[in-house]
Scaffold this motif. Structure first.
Motif, PDB file in Angstrom:
ATOM      1  N   LEU A  14       0.821  -1.208   0.000  1.00  0.00           N
ATOM      2  CA  LEU A  14       0.000   0.000   0.000  1.00  0.00           C
ATOM      3  C   LEU A  14       0.856   1.259   0.000  1.00  0.00           C
ATOM      4  O   LEU A  14       0.394   2.328  -0.363  1.00  0.00           O
ATOM      5  CB  LEU A  14      -0.909   0.007   1.236  1.00  0.00           C
ATOM      6  CG  LEU A  14      -1.863  -1.185   1.356  1.00  0.00           C
ATOM      7  CD1 LEU A  14      -2.609  -1.153   2.683  1.00  0.00           C
ATOM      8  CD2 LEU A  14      -2.851  -1.199   0.198  1.00  0.00           C
ATOM      9  N   ARG A  15       2.094   1.122   0.464  1.00  0.00           N
ATOM     10  CA  ARG A  15       3.020   2.260   0.503  1.00  0.00           C
ATOM     11  C   ARG A  15       4.346   1.808  -0.102  1.00  0.00           C
ATOM     12  O   ARG A  15       5.290   1.472   0.597  1.00  0.00           O
ATOM     13  CB  ARG A  15       3.222   2.722   1.948  1.00  0.00           C
ATOM     14  CG  ARG A  15       4.023   3.992   2.051  1.00  0.00           C
ATOM     15  CD  ARG A  15       4.049   4.519   3.461  1.00  0.00           C
ATOM     16  NE  ARG A  15       4.621   3.557   4.400  1.00  0.00           N
ATOM     17  CZ  ARG A  15       4.888   3.828   5.674  1.00  0.00           C
ATOM     18  NH1 ARG A  15       4.609   5.015   6.160  1.00  0.00           N
ATOM     19  NH2 ARG A  15       5.408   2.923   6.466  1.00  0.00           N
ATOM     20  N   LEU A  76      -2.422  -3.467  -7.092  1.00  0.00           N
ATOM     21  CA  LEU A  76      -3.176  -3.434  -5.823  1.00  0.00           C
ATOM     22  C   LEU A  76      -4.489  -4.202  -5.971  1.00  0.00           C
ATOM     23  O   LEU A  76      -4.885  -4.951  -5.076  1.00  0.00           O
ATOM     24  CB  LEU A  76      -3.476  -1.990  -5.428  1.00  0.00           C
ATOM     25  CG  LEU A  76      -2.354  -1.204  -4.755  1.00  0.00           C
ATOM     26  CD1 LEU A  76      -2.859   0.169  -4.340  1.00  0.00           C
ATOM     27  CD2 LEU A  76      -1.799  -1.948  -3.542  1.00  0.00           C
ATOM     28  N   GLY A  80      -5.163  -7.455  -3.908  1.00  0.00           N
ATOM     29  CA  GLY A  80      -6.341  -7.422  -3.038  1.00  0.00           C
ATOM     30  C   GLY A  80      -7.233  -8.633  -3.289  1.00  0.00           C
ATOM     31  O   GLY A  80      -7.740  -9.262  -2.350  1.00  0.00           O
ATOM     32  N   LEU A  85      -3.519  -8.079   0.953  1.00  0.00           N
ATOM     33  CA  LEU A  85      -3.369  -6.715   1.456  1.00  0.00           C
ATOM     34  C   LEU A  85      -4.048  -6.531   2.811  1.00  0.00           C
ATOM     35  O   LEU A  85      -4.968  -7.257   3.166  1.00  0.00           O
ATOM     36  CB  LEU A  85      -3.981  -5.731   0.444  1.00  0.00           C
ATOM     37  CG  LEU A  85      -3.408  -5.781  -0.974  1.00  0.00           C
ATOM     38  CD1 LEU A  85      -4.074  -4.719  -1.837  1.00  0.00           C
ATOM     39  CD2 LEU A  85      -1.896  -5.585  -0.972  1.00  0.00           C
ATOM     40  N   ASP A  88      -5.511  -1.079   5.662  1.00  0.00           N
ATOM     41  CA  ASP A  88      -4.937   0.257   5.446  1.00  0.00           C
ATOM     42  C   ASP A  88      -3.436   0.224   5.749  1.00  0.00           C
ATOM     43  O   ASP A  88      -2.901  -0.775   6.247  1.00  0.00           O
ATOM     44  CB  ASP A  88      -5.654   1.313   6.302  1.00  0.00           C
ATOM     45  CG  ASP A  88      -5.657   0.954   7.785  1.00  0.00           C
ATOM     46  OD1 ASP A  88      -4.624   0.455   8.283  1.00  0.00           O
ATOM     47  OD2 ASP A  88      -6.683   1.142   8.447  1.00  0.00           O
ATOM     48  N   VAL A  89      -2.777   1.337   5.441  1.00  0.00           N
ATOM     49  CA  VAL A  89      -1.325   1.431   5.610  1.00  0.00           C
ATOM     50  C   VAL A  89      -0.925   1.247   7.079  1.00  0.00           C
ATOM     51  O   VAL A  89       0.110   0.648   7.383  1.00  0.00           O
ATOM     52  CB  VAL A  89      -0.830   2.803   5.094  1.00  0.00           C
ATOM     53  CG1 VAL A  89       0.611   3.053   5.488  1.00  0.00           C
ATOM     54  CG2 VAL A  89      -0.970   2.880   3.592  1.00  0.00           C
ATOM     55  N   GLU A  92      -0.880  -2.379   7.777  1.00  0.00           N
ATOM     56  CA  GLU A  92       0.211  -3.002   7.008  1.00  0.00           C
ATOM     57  C   GLU A  92       1.545  -2.771   7.701  1.00  0.00           C
ATOM     58  O   GLU A  92       2.358  -3.688   7.844  1.00  0.00           O
ATOM     59  CB  GLU A  92       0.254  -2.421   5.591  1.00  0.00           C
ATOM     60  CG  GLU A  92       1.386  -2.986   4.745  1.00  0.00           C
ATOM     61  CD  GLU A  92       1.430  -2.357   3.360  1.00  0.00           C
ATOM     62  OE1 GLU A  92       1.808  -1.183   3.238  1.00  0.00           O
ATOM     63  OE2 GLU A  92       1.088  -3.052   2.381  1.00  0.00           O
TER      64      GLU A  92
END
Ligand code: SF4
Length: 400
Positions: A14-15, A76, A80, A85, A88-89, A92
């Protein structure tokens, strides 16, 4: 979709992090394991929408390299759909969890890791590199691997919580482990650990409840390449594999899942070690080189790392092949290295030395597209021969 946030440390999916060949998306397995469908999906995505290369990190994660910014949303979506995943970040980044890869269904490692995953939201925001090790098998496996707080077997057979930098830990009663991990993480933040960044550098005394005198049990024998009850362990040269090779190994070996280790090895669940694949044959080269007394290390190098001024992997593969055939020489002037133990050969794309920070028996440092050669040295130390092209390196180090 907002553009990826580019960071210089601990990327996630996600990042992601920008590297020399595009974005790096890091996928964190749950319980050190990806299912067959997840592995094949990752391979297909990496081949179709990225550079087709997959890295295995020392924190037992997979990295998909060379993702274009325009392809990131597509990946993503694919990841997903494979349940890879986090929501959210924030979650994660908290899933920084090293799990002993040889856990079996119903054991303490599976129970505690599963329990912690369900309570990640209770952890405070921790510095990016702070992580946990769940190593609750009969004997510790992860003692040489980076973790700030670990649950492991103590000498008396019970489980202990041990903070990095402390020789001993505190005994935990069954069922207390997850609460204790959350509590020690909160104490770390409340006692100023953020400034130190890692537990080993944090000088504050542990809270009374976390101070213990129980030493960890003796470490387990390392897992080596070959067959185990769970499946086959294979080494990935320099911790990297092409998406095509990994998919081929999954299909040909009949593996139903892949477990990730922090030791540049994967465990193909349910696979026979002798299956025919390029991954198995690369692993054999690593094993033969080790039997000949060599460990070959290489960083990502060019074009994958923006700091690199030379391609490391092609040269490293040549040298690994020489080592596997007993044709690699160490020592100045081509004389064999004396003494016992393992010789290390390190091919580094620049003086930073990410793949092997210590001195290596033979050290090659990339500089302006060529290599400087030094013995018993770290990258960037004074070379005995400078500016060598690949052919010149091979001529000098090969015994052909
Ligand atoms: S050693 Fe240099 S070239 Fe290699 S990965 Fe590290 S920074 Fe990049």
């Amino acid at each position: 979709m907002t553009p990826p946030r580019v960071r210089g440390w601990c990327p996630g999916a996600l990042r992601p992090m920008m590297s020399g060949d595009g974005l790096v998306m890091r996928l964190r397995p749950r319980l050190a394991r990806f299912t067959r469908a997840q592995v094949l999906g990752i391979c297909e995505a990496a081949a179709r929408h990225a550079a087709g290369l997959i890295d295995l990190t020392s924190r037992a994660n997979l990295q998909v390299r060379g993702v274009g910014e325009a392809d990131w949303p597509k990946l993503l979506e694919l990841f997903g759909g494979l349940d890879l995943l986090d929501a959210d970040v924030r979650l994660e980044s908290r899933r920084n969890l090293l799990v002993a890869p040889d856990w079996i269904s119903g054991d303490d490692t599976e129970r505690i890791a599963t329990g912690l995953l369900a309570r990640l939201g209770e952890l405070p925001e921790l510095p990016a590199k702070v992580g946990f090790a769940i190593d609750a098998g009969p004997a510790p496996r992860l003692q040489g691997d980076s973790a700030d707080f670990r649950i492991e077997r103590g000498v008396d057979g019970g489980l202990i919580l041990r903070a990095d930098g402390r020789a001993a830990g505190v005994v935990l009663e069954p069922g207390e482990e997850i609460g204790a991990l959350i509590a020690i993480a909160r104490w770390f933040i409340d006692s100023g650990g953020k400034a130190a960044g890692r537990m080993a550098r944090h000088a504050a005394p542990l809270p009374d409840w976390a101070r213990g005198a129980t030493l960890p049990a003796r470490a387990a024998e390392p897992l080596r390449c070959g067959g185990y009850a769970l499946g086959a362990i294979h080494a990935l040269p320099f911790g990297q594999v092409s998406a095509d090779e990994l998919a081929e190994a999954m299909l040909r070996s009949g593996a139903h899942a892949m477990r990730i280790t922090p030791w540049r090895q994967v465990l193909l669940e349910g696979a026979e070690p002798q299956h025919a694949s390029r991954l198995a044959s690369g692993s054999l080269d690593v094993e033969k080189a080790a039997a000949a007394g060599w460990r070959v290390e290489a960083c990502a190098g060019a074009p994958f790392c923006p700091q690199a001024s030379a391609e490391t992997r092609p040269l490293a593969f040549h040298l690994l092949d020489l080592a596997a055939r007993g044709r690699l020489q160490a020592g100045q002037g081509g004389a064999p290295a004396g003494g016992s133990g393992v010789c290390t050969l390190h091919v580094s794309g620049c003086a930073k030395g990410c793949a092997h920070p210590d001195a290596a028996t033979v050290c090659l440092t990339g500089r302006d597209g060529v290599f400087d050669l030094a013995y018993d040295a770290r990258p960037g130390e004074t070379p005995c021969a400078a500016g060598l092209a690949v052919d010149a390196v091979l001529a000098r180090l090969g015994a052909d």
